[in-house]
Design a protein around this motif. Structure first.
Motif, PDB file in Angstrom:
ATOM      1  N   LEU A 289       0.827  -1.203   0.000  1.00 52.89           N
ATOM      2  CA  LEU A 289       0.000   0.000   0.000  1.00 52.89           C
ATOM      3  C   LEU A 289       0.863   1.255   0.000  1.00 52.89           C
ATOM      4  CD1 LEU A 289      -2.767  -1.062   2.551  1.00 52.89           C
ATOM      5  CD2 LEU A 289      -2.778  -1.258   0.068  1.00 52.89           C
ATOM      6  N   ASP A 294      -3.304   5.038  -0.771  1.00 52.72           N
ATOM      7  CA  ASP A 294      -4.082   3.959  -0.160  1.00 52.72           C
ATOM      8  C   ASP A 294      -4.372   4.176   1.326  1.00 52.72           C
ATOM      9  OD1 ASP A 294      -4.056   2.511  -2.592  1.00 52.72           O
ATOM     10  OD2 ASP A 294      -2.046   1.771  -2.132  1.00 52.72           O
ATOM     11  N   LEU A 306      -7.255   3.880   6.206  1.00 51.06           N
ATOM     12  CA  LEU A 306      -7.367   3.536   4.797  1.00 51.06           C
ATOM     13  C   LEU A 306      -8.211   4.569   4.069  1.00 51.06           C
ATOM     14  CD1 LEU A 306      -8.025  -0.313   5.064  1.00 51.06           C
ATOM     15  CD2 LEU A 306      -5.935   0.786   4.247  1.00 51.06           C
ATOM     16  N   GLY A 310      -7.804   2.822  -1.111  1.00 48.17           N
ATOM     17  CA  GLY A 310      -7.152   1.714  -0.441  1.00 48.17           C
ATOM     18  C   GLY A 310      -8.116   0.595  -0.108  1.00 48.17           C
ATOM     19  N   ARG A 311      -9.335   0.950   0.319  1.00 50.05           N
ATOM     20  CA  ARG A 311     -10.332  -0.079   0.633  1.00 50.05           C
ATOM     21  C   ARG A 311     -10.730  -0.870  -0.608  1.00 50.05           C
ATOM     22  NH1 ARG A 311     -12.135   3.943   4.357  1.00 50.05           N
ATOM     23  NH2 ARG A 311     -12.095   3.105   6.507  1.00 50.05           N
ATOM     24  N   LEU A 314      -7.619  -3.195  -1.566  1.00 54.53           N
ATOM     25  CA  LEU A 314      -7.193  -4.193  -0.585  1.00 54.53           C
ATOM     26  C   LEU A 314      -7.698  -5.600  -0.896  1.00 54.53           C
ATOM     27  CD1 LEU A 314      -5.426  -4.289   1.896  1.00 54.53           C
ATOM     28  CD2 LEU A 314      -7.426  -3.816   3.306  1.00 54.53           C
ATOM     29  N   THR A 333      -9.816  -8.293   6.986  1.00 54.06           N
ATOM     30  CA  THR A 333      -8.695  -7.866   6.153  1.00 54.06           C
ATOM     31  C   THR A 333      -8.318  -6.418   6.435  1.00 54.06           C
ATOM     32  OG1 THR A 333      -9.291  -9.405   4.387  1.00 54.06           O
ATOM     33  CG2 THR A 333      -7.931  -7.528   3.775  1.00 54.06           C
ATOM     34  N   GLU A 334      -9.315  -5.549   6.506  1.00 50.24           N
ATOM     35  CA  GLU A 334      -9.033  -4.133   6.772  1.00 50.24           C
ATOM     36  C   GLU A 334      -8.444  -3.947   8.166  1.00 50.24           C
ATOM     37  OE1 GLU A 334     -12.389  -1.665   6.110  1.00 50.24           O
ATOM     38  OE2 GLU A 334     -12.515  -2.084   3.946  1.00 50.24           O
ATOM     39  N   CYS A 337      -4.858  -5.183   8.186  1.00 50.89           N
ATOM     40  CA  CYS A 337      -3.986  -4.333   7.369  1.00 50.89           C
ATOM     41  C   CYS A 337      -3.670  -3.018   8.067  1.00 50.89           C
ATOM     42  CB  CYS A 337      -4.665  -4.074   6.024  1.00 50.89           C
ATOM     43  SG  CYS A 337      -3.569  -3.330   4.813  1.00 50.89           S
TER      44      CYS A 337
END
Length: 661
Positions: A289, A294, A306, A310-311, A314, A333-334, A337
């Motif tokens: 990223l 991002d 984010l 970026g979302r 991802l 995941t978010e 990350c």
């Protein structure tokens, strides 16, 4: 009788406190502060000092056997009546001071007697650094122990606790009191043998974790009735402490405030190969990223966020590179990350942590000390270990957890001493029920504050620091330079070495040599670079030649999140009436100004680029710098309040009865 009430509970501690509504908390805080101001007013404190002098004069006329009889009768009266009677307290202080004068060659000053009286009444004594708080605490600790209370003298590290036990142990022994030191690395058997002593010296971390261990060992048997029943049946479980009766906390602002944002957790390792693979994938994913596109990063809060782009990107990156099935969840995941971005970009080596012996060790931002027994939560520790390429430690399962705020409120009587507390006196009153009483210095202060200098860049700041160090060192004065991080201390060390200026470095990487470094820091021409710990709690001795030259000069190269830490560092000079001076040499590249709007920072940098250290623009830039410090202090205070409220809610939610215990 006073002492009998202490033995009614097998594990005495406060059990009757509750979380008060916000209006009641404000009212209680105001009541505590007003009571401390009225009950411990200057006139009453000075009258007590006069009584102590008169009592000691009477003791001096007695022989040894008569003094022993006085001590025995004093112990009996204190155990019966406690220390509410000023006349009885004055006699106890006189006995302790005479023993200290005879055995240690140190007699307590009148200001130390005032401070000890404040401690005995359950408040915080604020005294200038170097005024002898450790010796002052012996008066209150010995008097409380003679009254039958178990006393814990809590310091910020094992070195100070062991030093004070070694120095004052003979004094307590002469009074018929036992004294022990409990170190962090002591075995359970050693701790079990030490804690029954009348007076125990230990660090704040040691006492809290040992309390958590007791709670885990006793579980639901912690209640007074159950403990008494177990004792009657001969089924007492093994425990370390003997309750929480009276604590005297040194560097109270550091323990009660600075460390209150971090809960203390006892955990057990939970190894998992899948978890380690997940952390490695998270770091690899976050590394793809791009900052600005991002995600964004708020520097002071160290919190990445984010962006919409970026979302959207991802899930594609996760599907292409991550093999673990947990990456199929967008929310998971978010979350992973963002935590990995925090590990990569917000936490920096030799600033927030160091790598030693193949392990990532947290550095305390308030003291600059390494905390090898602590780790970050929610996988952040493992992510930073992956980032640094060291062995990944197993995940931890929480067994016990408590905050300093909740723990210290459990003492039957709590007191503190520090040199820097006035900024948080409201929090001390509302959270801990402690009033803050300012004790005047024994001798008038000769500390000279030089005008602050703020530069447009860190390069210009370091040049000015090297020049100032060289100038004062040539005058035969020792110089102490305070830096905010390990990286900054090593950077400045390189510059001084290039300039041919001999110096020593005191940071978290050399904490085992701290005592020796501090002992040499007061020598003529000696230059010492120190992180925020700066030998806090230890004294920098000056000889007559150094005093004649002007004493110790202190340079602050960056302001801390808390102005109290800056005052603590400045307080290393001009102690106990010695001469000394200090100055601030700052930069707009520091961490605090980074929170200002970018256009404003650019404008200020342009105005200061010419090197002018006077005028309206320089004054405005300094004011904004200090405003940012104030904002960060307020945010930290809010975080501490949120943590305390969350602790209360969790304990109510996790209890079947709705009770706190």
């Amino acid at each position: 009788m006073f002492s009998l009430t202490l033995h009614a509970d097998t594990y005495p501690q406060r059990r009757d406190w509750r979380d008060l509504p916000w209006l009641d908390r404000i009212g209680e805080g105001l009541r505590v502060r007003l009571a401390a101001r009225l009950a411990l007013r200057v006139g009453r404190r000075e009258a007590l000092v006069a009584r102590v002098d008169a009592e000691e004069a009477g003791l001096a006329a007695l022989d040894d056997s008569a003094r022993a009889a006085v001590l025995a009768e004093l112990r009996r009266q204190l155990r019966r009546d406690g220390f509410a009677d000023d006349a009885l307290v004055a006699r106890a202080f006189a006995v302790v001071r005479m023993a200290s004068r005879t055995l240690l060659g140190k007699a307590h000053f009148g200001t130390q007697i005032q401070g000890a009286w404040v401690l005995l009444h359950g408040n915080v004594a604020e005294m200038n650094t170097g005024e002898g708080k450790s010796l002052m605490a012996t008066l209150a600790a010995a008097t409380a122990a003679l009254a039958g209370m178990k006393v814990h003298v809590v310091t910020v590290n094992d070195y100070l606790a062991g030093r004070d036990r070694d120095e004052f142990g003979p004094l307590y022994a002469a009074l018929g009191l036992s004294c022990a030191f409990v170190g962090e690395s002591a075995t359970p058997e050693e701790k079990s043998a030490a804690y029954p002593a009348d007076i125990v010296y230990c660090s704040n971390k040691t006492i809290v974790f040992d309390y958590l261990r007791d709670r885990l060992a006793l579980l639901d048997r912690m209640q007074p009735l159950r403990l008494a029943l177990d004792a009657m049946l001969g089924q007492r479980r093994r425990q370390l402490l003997h309750g929480l009766q009276f604590a005297i906390v040194d560097e109270a602002d550091s323990v009660f405030v600075d460390e209150a944002r971090t809960p203390l957790i006892i955990s057990a390792a939970r190894p998992s190969v899948e978890a380690e693979a997940f952390y490695r994938e998270a770091i690899a994913l976050a590394g793809q990223l791009v900052v600005g596109d991002d995600f964004t990063l708020e520097v002071p809060q160290r919190q990445p966020s984010l962006t919409e782009a970026g979302r959207r990107r991802l899930p594609q990156l996760a599907a292409a590179g991550a093999g673990s099935p947990v990456w199929r969840s967008v929310l998971r995941t978010e979350e992973a990350c963002v935590l990995a971005l925090q590990a990569l970009h917000a936490f920096r080596r030799d600033i927030h942590y160091i790598v030693r012996d193949g392990k990532v060790m947290i550095v305390d931002e308030n003291t600059g000390r390494v905390m090898p027994d602590r780790s970050w939560e929610r996988g952040l520790q493992q992510l930073i270990e992956v980032k640094e390429g060291v062995a990944v430690s197993p995940e931890k399962e929480t067994l016990g957890r408590i905050s300093y705020q909740l723990f210290f409120r459990r003492y039957l009587r709590l007191a503190g001493m520090t040199g820097t507390c006035r900024e948080v006196r409201g929090e001390m009153a509302s959270v801990y029920g402690l009033g803050v009483v300012r004790i005047p210095p024994y001798r008038p202060s000769r500390r000279l504050r030089l005008p602050a200098r703020l530069f447009a860049s860190s390069e210009a700041r370091w040049l000015a620091v090297v020049d100032s160090v060289a100038r004062y060192s040539r005058q035969g004065r020792p110089v102490l330079v305070g830096t905010r991080s390990i990286a900054a201390s090593e950077h400045l060390s390189g510059r001084l070495q290039a300039a041919g200026i001999a110096h020593q470095v005191l940071n978290a990487k050399q904490d085992e040599q701290e005592a020796g470094c501090v002992a040499r820091a007061g020598e003529a021409g000696q230059v010492t670079i120190a992180t925020n710990m700066a030998g806090r709690g230890t004294d920098i001795k000056l000889d007559d030649a150094v005093r004649a030259a002007g004493g110790l000069h202190v340079i602050l190269t960056e302001l801390h999140d808390a102005s109290r830490v800056d005052r603590q560092l400045a307080g290393r000079c001009a102690r106990m009436g010695d001469p000394g001076s200090w100055e601030e040499i700052l930069s707009l590249d520091d961490e605090l100004p980074a929170g200002l709007p970018t256009p404003l920072l650019a404008l200020l940098a342009a105005r200061l680029a010419g090197g002018g250290q006077r005028g309206a623009w320089h004054g405005l830039a300094l004011a904004l710098y200090r405003w940012r410090q104030w904002r960060v202090e307020r945010r930290h205070a809010h975080l501490r309040e949120l943590l305390l409220r969350a602790d209360f809610r969790n304990r109510v939610a996790l209890s079947f009865t709705g009770e706190m215990e």
